[in-house]
Design a protein around this motif. Structure first.
Motif, mmCIF file in Angstrom:
data_model
loop_
_atom_site.group_PDB
_atom_site.id
_atom_site.type_symbol
_atom_site.label_atom_id
_atom_site.label_comp_id
_atom_site.label_asym_id
_atom_site.label_seq_id
_atom_site.Cartn_x
_atom_site.Cartn_y
_atom_site.Cartn_z
ATOM 1 N N LEU A 10 0.832 -1.202 0.000
ATOM 2 C CA LEU A 10 0.000 0.000 0.000
ATOM 3 C C LEU A 10 0.869 1.256 0.000
ATOM 4 N N LEU A 11 1.848 1.300 0.902
ATOM 5 C CA LEU A 11 2.684 2.489 1.036
ATOM 6 C C LEU A 11 3.508 2.746 -0.217
ATOM 7 N N LEU A 12 4.093 1.701 -0.771
ATOM 8 C CA LEU A 12 4.982 1.873 -1.920
ATOM 9 C C LEU A 12 4.228 2.145 -3.213
ATOM 10 N N SER A 13 2.919 1.892 -3.219
ATOM 11 C CA SER A 13 2.106 2.162 -4.415
ATOM 12 C C SER A 13 1.219 3.394 -4.243
ATOM 13 N N ASP A 14 1.502 4.211 -3.224
ATOM 14 C CA ASP A 14 0.648 5.374 -2.934
ATOM 15 C C ASP A 14 -0.798 4.959 -2.713
ATOM 16 N N PHE A 15 -0.977 3.844 -2.049
ATOM 17 C CA PHE A 15 -2.292 3.315 -1.664
ATOM 18 C C PHE A 15 -3.167 2.954 -2.865
ATOM 19 N N ARG A 16 -2.520 2.553 -3.948
ATOM 20 C CA ARG A 16 -3.261 2.060 -5.108
ATOM 21 C C ARG A 16 -3.383 0.539 -5.085
ATOM 22 N N ASP A 17 -2.333 -0.162 -4.628
ATOM 23 C CA ASP A 17 -2.292 -1.622 -4.677
ATOM 24 C C ASP A 17 -2.121 -2.209 -3.273
ATOM 25 N N GLY A 18 -2.452 -3.481 -3.149
ATOM 26 C CA GLY A 18 -2.210 -4.204 -1.912
ATOM 27 C C GLY A 18 -3.453 -4.551 -1.128
ATOM 28 N N TYR A 19 -4.631 -4.161 -1.614
ATOM 29 C CA TYR A 19 -5.857 -4.370 -0.835
ATOM 30 C C TYR A 19 -6.255 -5.843 -0.763
ATOM 31 N N ASP A 20 -6.052 -6.591 -1.845
ATOM 32 C CA ASP A 20 -6.379 -8.021 -1.803
ATOM 33 C C ASP A 20 -5.491 -8.736 -0.784
ATOM 34 N N ALA A 21 -4.201 -8.390 -0.771
ATOM 35 C CA ALA A 21 -3.288 -9.014 0.191
ATOM 36 C C ALA A 21 -3.645 -8.608 1.614
ATOM 37 N N LEU A 22 -4.064 -7.359 1.806
ATOM 38 C CA LEU A 22 -4.452 -6.901 3.140
ATOM 39 C C LEU A 22 -5.706 -7.628 3.608
ATOM 40 N N ASP A 23 -6.688 -7.792 2.709
ATOM 41 C CA ASP A 23 -7.896 -8.537 3.076
ATOM 42 C C ASP A 23 -7.548 -9.971 3.463
ATOM 43 N N ALA A 24 -6.642 -10.587 2.711
ATOM 44 C CA ALA A 24 -6.249 -11.961 3.026
ATOM 45 C C ALA A 24 -5.566 -12.035 4.393
ATOM 46 N N ALA A 25 -4.734 -11.050 4.696
ATOM 47 C CA ALA A 25 -4.071 -11.021 6.007
ATOM 48 C C ALA A 25 -5.083 -10.814 7.122
ATOM 49 N N ARG A 26 -6.059 -9.945 6.884
ATOM 50 C CA ARG A 26 -7.105 -9.733 7.894
ATOM 51 C C ARG A 26 -7.862 -11.026 8.158
ATOM 52 N N ARG A 27 -8.229 -11.749 7.084
ATOM 53 C CA ARG A 27 -8.978 -13.004 7.258
ATOM 54 C C ARG A 27 -8.151 -14.026 8.032
ATOM 55 N N ALA A 28 -6.874 -14.100 7.719
ATOM 56 C CA ALA A 28 -6.010 -15.071 8.393
ATOM 57 C C ALA A 28 -5.854 -14.759 9.876
ATOM 58 N N MET A 29 -5.927 -13.486 10.232
ATOM 59 C CA MET A 29 -5.738 -13.074 11.617
ATOM 60 C C MET A 29 -7.051 -12.958 12.389
ATOM 61 N N ALA A 30 -8.177 -13.057 11.701
ATOM 62 C CA ALA A 30 -9.472 -12.749 12.312
ATOM 63 C C ALA A 30 -9.769 -13.599 13.537
#
Length: 422
Positions: A260-280
């Motif tokens: 997210l940070l390196l793409s100016d918050f354009r990319d990375g949302y699918d990976a973030l959602d996957a991380a959230r699900r794994a940690m839920a």
């Protein structure tokens, strides 16, 4: 690095019990015949006429404290029945320009003129408070070192916008060294930088852009801000007694937020959602902080798209900064002091990188003070795991002074002098 006030201002508690009536102490630095000293300085957190005190051995507190280990009488400070005299520093205000911005500084020189006296420019951390008039510069000057302190751009008396852009801050630090050398012309020998916390990124970079003779760093990182975030979260789960699975999950979260940070918050949302699900399903997940990943994980994707840059990426921080590359370019002597249990800047990657560079022939001295946290603070730990600062660890200030003077022989409190095979 997290914009938390560097060391002293952040950790000092306001002490409630007034001392027995005695004359108010005057700000200044007072020395004993054997070279010991105490710095007294006003700070907003201590109501007047109280002052902050800092001894060479790291004891600190407020003069208004009932149990303060000093008294003030007749313009002198009395410690255990002995009177300590005030050091008459030579202080020269300065204004200088750097990258189109006017900055404010102060040169502090011990009494007398010594052409061999070392000169150090203090490169401070991410705090926005002014170092001018603070205890740290005077604690260095009390050890026979000329010290130049200055307000970073956008803070104190300096113009410009506050930033955490290491390249720009390094240019300012290099200009500060030029200014300090000019002001102290004929009254100094070798000259270089000290950087604390975030200054550990800036000072070595500044040395590659100037003719610095040395660099000293306290509790800094040889890692990128992204790596710092990951290591902070790993440190959190380890402190909670969690295992490798938890470490893997927070590492996965850090990788997503880094995208997210390196793409100016354009990319990375699918990976973030996957991380959230794994940690839920993990009861600890909602308490994870890191430098920024915990907060990002608790925001919605829509919030991150609209507010992410404004909240997390508004200070020009170089997220994937290559700290090792900067040190490889540096051939001047380097001192690096690690806090053994640093939660703000975990030391595992930094220690390995420094010792690897030393093994490769770089002139690096690495010291570690065990059982200390960020700022070289000793601490006690409560039942909830929260740490309460007690003092700066004994030996740290003296180590800095002796090393900058080229005479570090120790011992320095509980410090361990690390070598390439340790």
């Amino acid at each position: 690095m997290n914009p938390i006030a560097f060391a002293f201002a952040a950790a000092l508690a306001v002490l409630s019990s007034p001392a027995a009536a005695q004359p108010a102490c005057a700000p200044g630095t007072y020395a004993a015949a054997d070279g010991d000293f105490v710095v007294l300085a006003p700070v907003p957190s201590i109501p007047a006429p109280g002052l902050r005190y800092l001894f060479r051995d790291g004891r600190r507190g407020a003069t208004s404290e009932a149990a303060a280990p000093l008294a003030c009488r007749d313009g002198l400070v009395e410690v255990q029945g002995a009177r300590w005299s005030r050091i008459a520093f030579r202080e020269t205000p300065a204004r200088f320009d750097s990258v189109g911005t006017r900055l404010t500084g102060l040169l502090i020189e011990p009494p007398g003129a010594d052409a061999r006296r070392p000169l150090v420019v203090m490169v401070h951390g991410s705090e926005r408070t002014s170092p001018i008039g603070g205890v740290y510069g005077y604690a260095m000057a009390a050890q026979g070192i000329s010290v130049f302190v200055y307000d970073k751009r956008g803070t104190g008396g300096s113009e410009g916008e506050y930033t955490q852009n290491f390249e720009l801050l390094a240019a300012d630090a290099a200009k500060a060294l030029d200014t300090a050398r000019r002001l102290a012309a004929g009254r100094h020998g070798r000259a270089g930088f000290f950087g604390g916390s975030q200054g550990g990124w800036v000072a070595p970079l500044a040395a590659t852009r100037s003719k610095a003779d040395f660099v000293a760093v306290g509790f800094g990182l040889v890692a990128s801000p992204i790596e710092e975030d990951r290591e902070q979260m790993v440190s959190e789960v380890r402190a909670a007694g969690l295992g490798k699975d938890a470490e893997a999950l927070v590492t996965r979260l850090s990788a997503a937020t880094a995208t997210l940070l390196l793409s100016d918050f354009r990319d990375g949302y699918d990976a973030l959602d996957a991380a959230r699900r794994a940690m839920a399903a993990q009861p600890w997940a909602g308490k994870i902080e890191g430098e920024y990943s915990g907060a990002m994980a608790r925001m919605t994707n829509e919030e991150l798209r609209h507010l992410g840059r404004a909240r997390f990426d508004n200070l020009e921080l170089i997220w994937d900064y290559d700290a090792v590359a900067a040190l490889r370019k540096l051939d001047t002597p380097l001192l690096w002091v690690l806090a053994g249990e640093d939660r703000e800047a975990p030391i595992e990657t930094t220690r390995a990188a420094l010792l690897g560079l030393a093994k490769a022939g770089k002139p690096i001295d690495v010291y570690l003070f065990p059982q200390t946290d960020h700022g070289m603070f000793e601490f006690t730990t409560g039942p909830d795991g929260e740490r309460s600062v007690t003092r700066i660890t004994d030996g740290y200030l003296k180590l800095l002074g002796d090393w900058i003077k080229g005479d570090a022989r120790g011992p320095y409190g509980r410090a361990e002098h690390l070598t390439a095979d340790r």
